[in-house]
Scaffold this motif. Structure first.
Motif, short mmCIF file in Angstrom:
data_model
loop_
_atom_site.label_atom_id
_atom_site.label_comp_id
_atom_site.label_asym_id
_atom_site.label_seq_id
_atom_site.Cartn_x
_atom_site.Cartn_y
_atom_site.Cartn_z
N PRO A 118 -27.42 -7.63 -92.34
CA PRO A 118 -26.76 -8.80 -91.77
C PRO A 118 -26.21 -8.54 -90.36
O PRO A 118 -26.26 -9.42 -89.51
CB PRO A 118 -25.64 -9.10 -92.75
N SER A 119 -25.69 -7.37 -90.13
CA SER A 119 -25.12 -7.16 -88.80
C SER A 119 -26.20 -6.77 -87.82
O SER A 119 -26.03 -6.87 -86.62
CB SER A 119 -24.05 -6.09 -88.84
N THR A 130 -34.81 -6.96 -90.81
CA THR A 130 -34.65 -8.38 -91.11
C THR A 130 -33.49 -8.65 -92.07
O THR A 130 -32.91 -9.71 -92.01
CB THR A 130 -35.93 -8.94 -91.75
N SER A 131 -33.14 -7.69 -92.93
CA SER A 131 -32.16 -8.05 -93.95
C SER A 131 -30.75 -7.58 -93.62
O SER A 131 -29.79 -8.15 -94.10
CB SER A 131 -32.58 -7.47 -95.30
N THR A 143 -29.44 -19.46 -78.37
CA THR A 143 -29.69 -19.65 -79.79
C THR A 143 -29.44 -18.35 -80.54
O THR A 143 -29.45 -17.27 -79.95
CB THR A 143 -31.15 -20.07 -80.03
N GLN A 144 -29.23 -18.49 -81.84
CA GLN A 144 -28.90 -17.35 -82.66
C GLN A 144 -29.73 -17.45 -83.93
O GLN A 144 -29.73 -18.50 -84.58
CB GLN A 144 -27.41 -17.42 -83.00
N GLN A 145 -30.46 -16.39 -84.28
CA GLN A 145 -31.32 -16.43 -85.46
C GLN A 145 -30.50 -16.61 -86.73
O GLN A 145 -30.83 -17.40 -87.58
CB GLN A 145 -32.12 -15.13 -85.58
N HIS A 146 -29.43 -15.86 -86.85
CA HIS A 146 -28.54 -15.97 -88.00
C HIS A 146 -27.17 -15.52 -87.52
O HIS A 146 -27.07 -14.84 -86.51
CB HIS A 146 -29.03 -15.10 -89.17
N PRO A 147 -26.12 -15.89 -88.24
CA PRO A 147 -24.79 -15.51 -87.76
C PRO A 147 -24.73 -14.00 -87.56
O PRO A 147 -25.35 -13.26 -88.32
CB PRO A 147 -23.87 -15.95 -88.90
N GLU A 148 -24.03 -13.58 -86.58
CA GLU A 148 -23.84 -12.15 -86.26
C GLU A 148 -24.99 -11.56 -85.47
O GLU A 148 -24.86 -10.48 -84.93
CB GLU A 148 -23.65 -11.28 -87.52
N ALA A 149 -26.11 -12.24 -85.42
CA ALA A 149 -27.22 -11.70 -84.63
C ALA A 149 -26.91 -11.89 -83.16
O ALA A 149 -26.04 -12.67 -82.79
CB ALA A 149 -28.52 -12.42 -84.97
#
Lengths: 273, 120
Positions: A26-27, A23-24, A50-56
């Motif tokens: 970032p990449s 989860t933590s 959709t994207q959970q967070h950038p880079e996901a």
């Protein structure tokens, strides 16, 4: 490093080490290389992803997408020194496609070959690549753009994209909930044959659930196991799904009372009734 | 997305007529057919076994008899009903190279599983 991490910690380091990394970081474990699936989509699906967070990784129909491909009409081609940018329109939307020019191959026959550069304005092309973000703009980073000269290929692509969409939203043909849509496309006869053991979900009136939960349920139902059921990590490995997704699916199934936890909270078995 | 051109058959044209604009944001459609008549500024395409459609051509439309064309255009009124005002055409060559049945199935699929293809 990416690919080694996920496996190492899931088997060696135990659950505790795996979850935070998942989860933590970032990449993320899932970026390049690990998800080597190739999925047919429409441009609308690429724009809606959709994207959970950038880079996901992007998600379509609740499933991770790695590589994608689509077919569309070329509306504009602009050749720059480092890349060629195409605007592609497939009738469902329009998206920009960037194909990087590889300086190593640029000098050789590949890009200068007149036979290869047949992608023309208003002609159709098939694009293979990955959905990317640059600032707020979504585009496709492509490693292959090739012309399409047979209309059947265009139509076939749309049917493929539909079939894959149905796979992710309604489960495999003959699986849970296929009675509604998938059967119509695949031919009811073929679906019936494989349905036998599996389709008793819908017959028993399973509650509505997410596609991931359906897959987890299906695995629990079909995988040989002791009466202790299966551990969440084993399920994650078998379905090649990330742990948090499996955990969420498990919660969903636990809440609706179709599975129960056995030796510990992460080991589940089907609740027969 | 503003640039959607739903794939249709002649029977669906009425649903995209400007008078039905409330139901659809767009009245731009995409249709496939064989050119069976050319009359200067109008033409007729035949869509498999699904009937004919009259096209209102642009000055720079270059259609050829007997070729399969994909037409992007706006639904418009013509003499005997509905036709399409052409925005663009793509020549797909010999109609025998394309199985029109597949196209019918694509149209069917795009309407049945709309979320994959078009906004509501």
């Amino acid at each position: 490093m990416d690919s080694g991490y996920g496996y190492g910690s899931s088997y060696g380091g135990g659950g505790g080490g795996f979850m935070p990394g998942e989860t933590s970081s970032p990449s993320g474990r899932r970026s390049d290389g690990n998800n080597t699936t190739l999925r047919p989509i429409t441009i609308k699906q690429a724009l809606d992803a959709t994207q959970q967070h950038p880079e996901a990784d992007f998600h379509i129909d609740g499933a991770d997408v790695g590589n994608i491909y689509f077919v569309g009409q070329v509306r504009n081609i602009s050749t720059q020194s480092t890349n060629v940018t195409y605007r592609i329109d497939d009738g469902t939307g329009e998206i920009e496609v960037k194909q990087w020019i590889d300086s190593a191959t640029a000098d050789t026959m590949d890009t200068n070959d007149p036979k290869k550069s047949q992608v023309v304005n208003n002609g159709y092309a098939k694009v293979f690549g990955k959905i990317k973000m640059f600032g707020n703009k979504r585009f496709v980073g492509s490693h292959c753009v090739r012309p399409v000269s047979n209309l059947n290929e265009v139509h076939c692509h749309f049917l493929e994209a539909t079939a894959v969409h149905l796979f992710f939203t309604k489960g495999p043909v003959g699986g849970a909930g296929s009675a509604g849509g998938a059967g119509a496309g695949a031919g009811a006869g073929g679906a019936d044959a494989t349905m036998g053991g599996v389709d008793d979900y819908s017959a028993r009136g399973l509650p509505a659930m997410s596609p991931v939960a359906k897959r987890v349920y299906h695995l629990l139902k079909t995988e040989p196991q002791s009466n202790e059921g299966l551990h969440a990590q084993l399920i994650a490995a078998k379905l090649s799904l990330p742990m948090p997704d499996v955990a969420r699916a498990g919660d969903e199934l636990l809440t609706s009372g179709v599975i129960f936890s056995t030796v510990d909270e992460q080991t589940w078995a089907i609740l027969e009734y | 997305m503003s640039l959607q051109t739903p794939r249709v058959l002649p029977a669906h044209l009425h649903a995209f007529h400007p008078s039905n604009a409330s139901a659809h944001v767009t009245n731009t459609v995409r249709i496939l057919g064989t050119v069976t008549a050319l009359r200067g500024d109008t033409a007729t395409i035949t869509c498999g076994n699904n009937g004919d459609v009259t096209l209102i051509l642009k000055p720079d439309s270059h259609l050829q008899m007997g070729r399969l064309v994909e037409v992007v255009g706006k639904v418009a009124d013509v003499d005997q009903g509905l036709g399409i005002r052409v925005l663009g055409t793509t020549d797909w060559g010999n109609p025998a190279d394309c199985d029109y049945k597949i196209y019918e199935n694509v149209v069917n699929a795009t309407h049945r599983f709309k979320s994959v293809f078009y906004d509501a």
